[in-house]
Design an enzyme around this catalytic site. Structure first.
Site, PDB file in Angstrom:
ATOM      1  N   LYS A 160      -4.775   0.355 -44.022  1.00 23.02           N
ATOM      2  CA  LYS A 160      -4.605   0.989 -42.710  1.00 23.02           C
ATOM      3  C   LYS A 160      -3.408   1.931 -42.715  1.00 23.02           C
ATOM      4  O   LYS A 160      -2.403   1.665 -43.369  1.00 23.02           O
ATOM      5  CB  LYS A 160      -4.336  -0.077 -41.640  1.00 23.02           C
ATOM      6  N   LYS A 169      -8.974   2.576 -42.595  1.00 25.75           N
ATOM      7  CA  LYS A 169      -8.915   2.330 -41.155  1.00 25.75           C
ATOM      8  C   LYS A 169      -7.674   2.977 -40.568  1.00 25.75           C
ATOM      9  O   LYS A 169      -6.597   2.740 -41.117  1.00 25.75           O
ATOM     10  CB  LYS A 169      -8.884   0.806 -40.952  1.00 25.75           C
TER      11      LYS A 169
HETATM   12 ZN   LIG Z   1      -3.777  -8.906 -38.273  1.00 31.83          ZN
END
Ligand SMILES: [Zn+2]
Length: 325
Positions: A190, A246
């Site tokens: 992420k 993400k």
């Molecule tokens: Zn988490």
């Protein structure tokens, strides 16, 4: 004369030459299942509902009927604890979810388990921290234990979301040690993003989600693609079977980079809650066509190189694709 769009002359020709087609086969539907059984709309993700253990089967049936092969499980506990050890309870809520769905669907539906400390820790931190420092090894070791609990209960894939260095290594080793050497690890990578906020609101019981938790300590800097790729290198090196990028829309270039560097590793992209809101809100005001915007964004994520797309819009997208055929 050189014309560039002759292959758009008919719908059939467009279909024929199109290389990156969005298909229901590549979609994953994330599910929020509440231990307290409350069935209400998720206020921060409008149009999506919390499910209970009772009605999750119905939603999974609908998912399967639309040709979607997999769901991502987020279990929302009634009670969490300070160190997240509730995660290791023999008959915990996650265990009940996986057992129920596995019994009902067998191998027809792939169950992906989101493995993170924030599902179990009272302060909702994804990692263990001490004096502002992330305890990577301690976190990764705990994630390995949680992965085994989920695999024992029936999870087909485990997806570590904490971004702790060493998490894939620990999970792989823990799974292999318990005879789950055939369970793939799908590792999230992420970037720092404001687009996670509606999700945090959806999974928290407190008024101020993740108060005092500094997630920037373990997520990749949005500006720094080298940092992102270092993390990809680490996770692939430790045996990740699938990489999840993400958010998706703000990281299309990174999806492409991962695809180019690791052409043999499946790449997933998560169209996160903020991306969902970016389509939903203007559509409700009549400023955008929801379906057109949805399919355009999914197509661009595909074109960037994602093989798999996780999206709260999975059912709607599958319906659009069905109507097209
Ligand atoms: Zn988490």
């Amino acid at each position: 004369m050189r014309l560039t769009t002759r292959t758009k002359r008919s719908k059939q020709l467009i279909r024929l030459v199109r290389p990156n087609h969005v298909s229901a086969n590549n979609l994953v539907y994330p599910l929020f299942i509440r231990e307290d059984g409350k069935k209400i709309e998720i206020p921060s993700i409008k149009g999506q509902k919390y499910l209970s253990l009772e009605d999750v089967v119905e939603t999974c049936n609908e998912t399967l009927d639309l040709g979607i092969p997999a769901v991502m499980i987020f279990g929302l506990l009634k009670t969490k604890d300070s160190d997240g050890s509730v995660a290791l309870q023999k008959h915990g809520f996650h265990t009940k979810i996986f057992k129920k769905l596995k019994k009902e669907f067998g191998d027809d539906l792939a169950l992906i388990s989101n493995v993170c400390l924030c599902d179990f820790t009272a302060n909702e931190s994804c990692v263990y921290m001490e004096k502002g420092k992330v305890l990577h090894e301690k976190t990764a070791e705990m994630l390995g234990k949680i992965a085994v609990v989920h695999a024992e209960a029936g999870a087909d894939v485990v997806a570590p979301a904490a971004m702790a260095d060493g998490q894939v290594r620990h999970i792989r080793s823990a799974l292999d040690g318990e005879g789950f050497d055939d369970i793939p690890v799908m590792s999230y990578i992420k970037t720092d993003s404001c687009l996670f906020k509606p999700f945090f609101k959806a999974v928290t019981s407190s008024k101020v989600p993740r108060k005092g938790v500094d997630s920037s300590k373990f997520r990749a800097d949005i500006i720094n693609e080298k940092m992102f790729m270092q993390k990809v290198d680490l996770d692939v090196g430790e045996g990740a079977d699938i990489i999840i990028v993400k958010p998706a829309l703000t990281n299309l270039d990174l999806i492409l980079r991962v695809k180019q560097k690791y052409p043999t590793i499946p790449i997933a992209a998560f169209q996160v809650s903020g991306e969902y809101a970016m389509i939903k809100s203007p559509s409700e005001k009549g400023l955008l066509s929801e379906k057109a915007c949805l399919m355009e964004t999914l197509s661009s994520i595909k074109r960037a190189g994602a093989d798999i797309i996780l999206t709260y819009y999975a059912l709607e997208a599958a319906k659009v694709l069905k109507d097209r055929n």
